[in-house]
Design an enzyme around this catalytic site. Structure first.
Site, mmCIF file in Angstrom:
data_model
loop_
_atom_site.group_PDB
_atom_site.id
_atom_site.type_symbol
_atom_site.label_atom_id
_atom_site.label_comp_id
_atom_site.label_asym_id
_atom_site.label_seq_id
_atom_site.Cartn_x
_atom_site.Cartn_y
_atom_site.Cartn_z
ATOM 1 N N SER A 5 0.342 -1.334 0.175
ATOM 2 C CA SER A 5 0.210 -0.329 -0.290
ATOM 3 C C SER A 5 0.801 1.217 -0.117
ATOM 4 C CB SER A 5 -1.532 -0.068 1.132
ATOM 5 O OG SER A 5 -2.168 1.028 0.732
ATOM 6 N N ASP A 23 -9.563 -4.766 -5.415
ATOM 7 C CA ASP A 23 -9.191 -3.350 -4.889
ATOM 8 C C ASP A 23 -9.348 -1.803 -5.837
ATOM 9 O OD1 ASP A 23 -7.486 -1.466 -3.630
ATOM 10 O OD2 ASP A 23 -5.608 -2.920 -4.032
ATOM 11 N N HIS A 81 -7.617 -5.561 -0.905
ATOM 12 C CA HIS A 81 -6.784 -4.632 -0.328
ATOM 13 C C HIS A 81 -5.602 -5.339 0.507
ATOM 14 C CE1 HIS A 81 -3.900 -1.334 -1.013
ATOM 15 N NE2 HIS A 81 -3.978 -0.724 0.287
#
Length: 311
Positions: free
Chosen positions: A159, A251, A285
């Site tokens: 991320s 995601d 995610h």
């Protein structure tokens, strides 16, 4: 005055889920789990310890088998996610992941404890990551000096940490890295790519956390958030031999990760050499951190291990 102060301490000024800021300036991170302490992990045989280095610190992971290994180990400099506003090297899911990764490769891992916004707005986190990489490459730590192969240094992160890995690899004075692993990278931009939403309000919402963490930014087309923006440093200058990008179907950032991998491929002549894209169906995610034992997390984990251990 006292009543106003009390009201300010209970009235929210900024809310992002990961971090909440009250008008008084009080900062709360609602989802912070109890920290995982360093030390020997009996499940993997990996030892870890924290090193304090001024503005930032690092948690090092070393398989106990390294003491008798004939060869030095690859070094993975890892940057955790959390939107540059949350998480740490002591986050239990990340700590577990790095114990497992260090054991499986095997590798010496260095997780960077960078300063968080809003107390320390960007570029503080970027600066800390650059300093940490330079510290590792200096061989100043005894574990790195004794067991790390500084000819096989990787940067990896998830991320916001993957965003930071791009920043590390694009530094003009960056040492040559063996590879970079970007897991579900947090990139964005004013113009949609792939099947991203085209709705102006949704696109603006996608940049709110970035502008909060980096108030001095020009916006979501800042090259640090959008490596594909006009005027961003050319991707042919990435200081790593190989690049791996991981995306996940559920995601909303997946199209941005795919576009990044395709752009790096194009910058390297278009034949895909040295660029690996792993797209995981049916997951969201950073799913690998919250569901490490699911089959798709294991598949992604094995692909990362293979990437690090490849000749």
């Amino acid at each position: 005055m006292a009543s106003n102060t009390a009201a300010d301490d209970n009235e929210v000024a900024h809310e992002f889920g990961l971090v909440r800021v009250y008008k008084s300036g009080r900062v709360v991170r609602p989802f912070v789990a109890p920290p995982a302490a360093p030390g020997l992990d009996p499940a993997t045989g990996v030892d870890s310890r924290d090193v304090h280095l001024g503005d930032y610190s690092a948690r090092l992971y070393l398989p106990t088998s390294a003491a008798t290994a004939a060869a030095k180990l690859p070094v993975i400099v890892y940057v955790h996610g959390g939107g540059f506003v949350a998480e740490s090297v002591a986050s239990p899911n990340g700590h577990r992941f790095l114990n497992s990764l260090a054991a499986a490769c095997p590798a010496l891992a260095v997780s960077v404890e960078y300063r968080l916004a809003p107390e320390h707005p960007l570029p503080a986190a970027y600066d800390d990551c650059v300093a940490a990489l330079r510290w590792v490459l200096s061989g100043a730590d005894p574990w790195v000096a004794a067991h790390g192969d500084l000819g096989r240094v990787f940067v990896a992160g998830d991320s916001a940490g993957a965003n930071a890995c791009h920043h590390l690899a694009i530094q003009p004075d960056a040492a040559r890295l063996k590879g970079a692993v970007l897991i579900h990278p947090w990139f964005w931009g004013s113009e949609a790519v792939g099947e991203e939403t085209r709705h102006p309000l949704a696109r603006a919402m996608g940049g709110r956390l970035w502008m909060f963490a980096c108030p001095g930014s020009t916006g979501v087309d800042d090259p640090r958030m959008n490596p594909l923006a006009p005027g961003a440093p050319g991707l042919e200058t990435l200081a790593c031999e190989r690049v791996m990008v991981c995306t996940a179907e559920g995601d909303h950032l997946r199209w941005r990760g795919r576009a990044y991998a395709e752009a790096v491929t194009a910058a390297r002549g278009g034949d895909g050499q040295g660029v690996e894209l792993l797209e995981t169906d049916g997951e969201g995610h950073v799913f690998h951190l919250v569901k490490p034992d699911c089959d798709k997390a294991k598949e992604m984990f094995d692909r990362i291990v293979a990437f690090v251990t490849a000749p």
